[in-house]
Design a protein around this motif. Structure first.
Motif, PDB file in Angstrom:
ATOM      1  N   GLY A   1       0.846  -1.191  -0.066  1.00  0.00           N
ATOM      2  CA  GLY A   1      -0.043   0.063  -0.133  1.00  0.00           C
ATOM      3  C   GLY A   1       0.766   1.098   0.111  1.00  0.00           C
ATOM      4  O   GLY A   1       0.293   2.242  -0.386  1.00  0.00           O
ATOM      5  N   LEU A   2       2.275   1.036   0.390  1.00  0.00           N
ATOM      6  CA  LEU A   2       3.200   2.443   0.302  1.00  0.00           C
ATOM      7  C   LEU A   2       3.243   2.660  -0.860  1.00  0.00           C
ATOM      8  O   LEU A   2       3.819   3.937  -1.244  1.00  0.00           O
ATOM      9  CB  LEU A   2       4.299   2.077   1.042  1.00  0.00           C
ATOM     10  CG  LEU A   2       4.124   1.901   2.571  1.00  0.00           C
ATOM     11  CD1 LEU A   2       5.400   1.267   3.192  1.00  0.00           C
ATOM     12  CD2 LEU A   2       3.461   3.011   3.420  1.00  0.00           C
ATOM     13  N   LEU A   3       2.811   1.989  -1.990  1.00  0.00           N
ATOM     14  CA  LEU A   3       3.119   2.442  -3.400  1.00  0.00           C
ATOM     15  C   LEU A   3       2.313   3.525  -3.604  1.00  0.00           C
ATOM     16  O   LEU A   3       2.543   4.495  -4.572  1.00  0.00           O
ATOM     17  CB  LEU A   3       2.913   1.417  -4.356  1.00  0.00           C
ATOM     18  CG  LEU A   3       3.812   0.318  -4.510  1.00  0.00           C
ATOM     19  CD1 LEU A   3       3.610  -0.940  -5.379  1.00  0.00           C
ATOM     20  CD2 LEU A   3       5.471   0.723  -5.220  1.00  0.00           C
ATOM     21  N   GLY A   4       1.287   3.483  -2.841  1.00  0.00           N
ATOM     22  CA  GLY A   4       0.131   4.824  -3.036  1.00  0.00           C
ATOM     23  C   GLY A   4       0.577   6.183  -2.562  1.00  0.00           C
ATOM     24  O   GLY A   4       0.154   7.127  -2.402  1.00  0.00           O
ATOM     25  N   ALA A   5       1.852   5.981  -2.050  1.00  0.00           N
ATOM     26  CA  ALA A   5       2.309   7.309  -1.341  1.00  0.00           C
ATOM     27  C   ALA A   5       2.419   8.568  -2.307  1.00  0.00           C
ATOM     28  O   ALA A   5       2.014   9.673  -1.760  1.00  0.00           O
ATOM     29  CB  ALA A   5       3.749   7.131  -0.991  1.00  0.00           C
ATOM     30  N   PRO A   6       2.818   8.448  -3.504  1.00  0.00           N
ATOM     31  CA  PRO A   6       2.888   9.583  -4.408  1.00  0.00           C
ATOM     32  C   PRO A   6       1.557  10.229  -4.586  1.00  0.00           C
ATOM     33  O   PRO A   6       1.293  11.373  -4.403  1.00  0.00           O
ATOM     34  CB  PRO A   6       3.425   9.228  -5.742  1.00  0.00           C
ATOM     35  CG  PRO A   6       4.200   7.907  -5.343  1.00  0.00           C
ATOM     36  CD  PRO A   6       3.366   7.393  -4.131  1.00  0.00           C
TER      37      PRO A   6
ATOM     38  N   ALA B   1       1.658  14.149  -4.874  1.00  0.00           N
ATOM     39  CA  ALA B   1       2.959  14.577  -5.783  1.00  0.00           C
ATOM     40  C   ALA B   1       2.604  14.067  -7.093  1.00  0.00           C
ATOM     41  O   ALA B   1       1.686  13.141  -7.369  1.00  0.00           O
ATOM     42  CB  ALA B   1       4.113  13.522  -5.178  1.00  0.00           C
ATOM     43  N   GLY B   2       3.036  14.546  -8.262  1.00  0.00           N
ATOM     44  CA  GLY B   2       3.023  14.366  -9.435  1.00  0.00           C
ATOM     45  C   GLY B   2       1.951  14.807 -10.231  1.00  0.00           C
ATOM     46  O   GLY B   2       1.759  14.887 -11.332  1.00  0.00           O
ATOM     47  N   ASN B   3       1.299  15.710  -9.354  1.00  0.00           N
ATOM     48  CA  ASN B   3       0.018  16.605 -10.029  1.00  0.00           C
ATOM     49  C   ASN B   3      -0.693  15.737 -11.064  1.00  0.00           C
ATOM     50  O   ASN B   3      -0.796  16.450 -12.360  1.00  0.00           O
ATOM     51  CB  ASN B   3       0.843  17.832 -10.633  1.00  0.00           C
ATOM     52  CG  ASN B   3       1.215  18.797  -9.535  1.00  0.00           C
ATOM     53  OD1 ASN B   3       0.747  18.992  -8.385  1.00  0.00           O
ATOM     54  ND2 ASN B   3       2.567  19.644  -9.853  1.00  0.00           N
ATOM     55  N   GLY B   4      -1.225  14.752 -10.413  1.00  0.00           N
ATOM     56  CA  GLY B   4      -2.099  14.108 -11.535  1.00  0.00           C
ATOM     57  C   GLY B   4      -1.574  13.415 -12.756  1.00  0.00           C
ATOM     58  O   GLY B   4      -2.097  12.676 -13.638  1.00  0.00           O
ATOM     59  N   HIS B   5      -0.143  13.167 -12.545  1.00  0.00           N
ATOM     60  CA  HIS B   5       0.607  12.374 -13.484  1.00  0.00           C
ATOM     61  C   HIS B   5       0.217  10.924 -13.834  1.00  0.00           C
ATOM     62  O   HIS B   5      -0.034  10.143 -12.634  1.00  0.00           O
ATOM     63  CB  HIS B   5       2.123  12.252 -13.124  1.00  0.00           C
ATOM     64  CG  HIS B   5       2.993  11.806 -14.256  1.00  0.00           C
ATOM     65  ND1 HIS B   5       3.165  10.434 -14.671  1.00  0.00           N
ATOM     66  CD2 HIS B   5       3.750  12.555 -15.134  1.00  0.00           C
ATOM     67  CE1 HIS B   5       3.963  10.179 -15.642  1.00  0.00           C
ATOM     68  NE2 HIS B   5       4.300  11.557 -15.941  1.00  0.00           N
ATOM     69  N   PRO B   6      -0.133  10.204 -14.704  1.00  0.00           N
ATOM     70  CA  PRO B   6      -0.471   8.929 -14.962  1.00  0.00           C
ATOM     71  C   PRO B   6       0.250   7.882 -14.115  1.00  0.00           C
ATOM     72  O   PRO B   6      -0.413   6.955 -13.667  1.00  0.00           O
ATOM     73  CB  PRO B   6      -0.431   8.596 -16.405  1.00  0.00           C
ATOM     74  CG  PRO B   6      -0.575   9.903 -17.033  1.00  0.00           C
ATOM     75  CD  PRO B   6      -0.062  10.801 -16.182  1.00  0.00           C
TER      76      PRO B   6
ATOM     77  N   LEU C   1       0.849   3.428 -10.075  1.00  0.00           N
ATOM     78  CA  LEU C   1       1.200   2.895  -8.676  1.00  0.00           C
ATOM     79  C   LEU C   1       0.264   2.917  -7.636  1.00  0.00           C
ATOM     80  O   LEU C   1       0.304   1.752  -7.037  1.00  0.00           O
ATOM     81  CB  LEU C   1       2.369   4.141  -8.198  1.00  0.00           C
ATOM     82  CG  LEU C   1       3.821   4.135  -8.897  1.00  0.00           C
ATOM     83  CD1 LEU C   1       4.577   5.233  -8.405  1.00  0.00           C
ATOM     84  CD2 LEU C   1       4.532   2.807  -8.668  1.00  0.00           C
ATOM     85  N   LEU C   2      -0.632   3.685  -7.674  1.00  0.00           N
ATOM     86  CA  LEU C   2      -1.651   3.587  -6.677  1.00  0.00           C
ATOM     87  C   LEU C   2      -2.583   2.211  -6.970  1.00  0.00           C
ATOM     88  O   LEU C   2      -2.882   1.484  -6.144  1.00  0.00           O
ATOM     89  CB  LEU C   2      -2.670   4.631  -6.687  1.00  0.00           C
ATOM     90  CG  LEU C   2      -4.065   4.583  -5.667  1.00  0.00           C
ATOM     91  CD1 LEU C   2      -3.551   4.516  -4.305  1.00  0.00           C
ATOM     92  CD2 LEU C   2      -4.901   5.852  -6.054  1.00  0.00           C
ATOM     93  N   ALA C   3      -2.767   2.039  -8.319  1.00  0.00           N
ATOM     94  CA  ALA C   3      -3.674   0.925  -8.698  1.00  0.00           C
ATOM     95  C   ALA C   3      -2.746  -0.460  -8.268  1.00  0.00           C
ATOM     96  O   ALA C   3      -3.395  -1.356  -7.847  1.00  0.00           O
ATOM     97  CB  ALA C   3      -4.036   0.962 -10.029  1.00  0.00           C
ATOM     98  N   ILE C   4      -1.730  -0.354  -8.631  1.00  0.00           N
ATOM     99  CA  ILE C   4      -0.719  -1.674  -8.346  1.00  0.00           C
ATOM    100  C   ILE C   4      -0.541  -2.040  -6.721  1.00  0.00           C
ATOM    101  O   ILE C   4      -0.799  -2.946  -6.443  1.00  0.00           O
ATOM    102  CB  ILE C   4       0.624  -1.365  -8.706  1.00  0.00           C
ATOM    103  CG1 ILE C   4       0.809  -1.333 -10.495  1.00  0.00           C
ATOM    104  CG2 ILE C   4       1.866  -2.294  -8.434  1.00  0.00           C
ATOM    105  CD1 ILE C   4       1.974  -0.895 -11.254  1.00  0.00           C
TER     106      ILE C   4
END
Length: 188
Positions: free
Chosen positions: A119-124, A129-134, A139-142
């Protein structure tokens, strides 16, 4: 089978079935579980610090900026990790009980911190961070899918379920969690 604990946890995160049973049979399982929870809590705290960096920098005192406020964020990260572990364990246990599971909540609770690691992959995303970058959404979905798969392995091991029942029980827990999340934070 004496396997290094870190290697075993790595195999659990990599979804190795036998590692889950070996982990639960370790004499120091509770200690390792608490250590993993500490790591996740520090991760949650670091996410909070990163997402509130400008707020932290706004304090005049160097002591507040560099120690006290970050320490408060870390403490709340630890508290959040603890509450998340308890909530996840209860949801997985309830989903399992609904399908006839006879396993112990204690075993699910001890294995739950392993499910929080991906779940820490959802950190960005959480730190905005990333301002809506795909890539942030990928990373969140993974992270969410990976957490789900680890939860399936936890249920399968602790409840002695078939794969199908374990997937259904974990799905029930995740659907309930998503519905509660939706009620608390409706989409904008």
């Amino acid at each position: 089978m004496k396997e290094r604990v870190s290697k075993m946890v790595g195999k659990m995160v990599a979804l190795n079935d036998s590692s889950f049973r070996s982990f639960l049979e370790l004499p120091k399982t509770q200690w390792v579980s608490n250590l993993l929870l500490l790591i996740v809590g520090i991760g949650y705290g670091a996410i909070s610090i990163a997402s509130n960096a400008s707020y932290i920098a706004s304090f005049d005192s160097a002591l507040l900026q560099n120690f006290i406020v970050p320490a408060i964020f870390i403490l709340f990260g630890l508290l959040m990790a603890f509450i998340t572990k308890i909530g996840l364990a209860l949801l997985l246990w309830a989903g399992s009980k609904g399908l006839g599971g006879k396993g112990l909540l204690r075993d699910i609770n001890r294995a739950a911190p392993v499910a929080l690691l991906p779940g820490l992959l959802g950190a960005p995303y959480l730190a905005e961070a990333g301002n809506g970058h795909p890539l942030v959404y990928v990373l969140l979905a993974i992270g969410v899918v990976w957490m789900y798969l680890v939860c399936v392995k936890i249920i399968k091991t602790t409840q002695s379920f078939t794969a199908k029942k374990a997937y259904l029980a974990a799905l029930a827990a995740f659907v309930f969690l998503a519905s509660v999340y939706y009620l608390i934070i409706p989409p904008a």
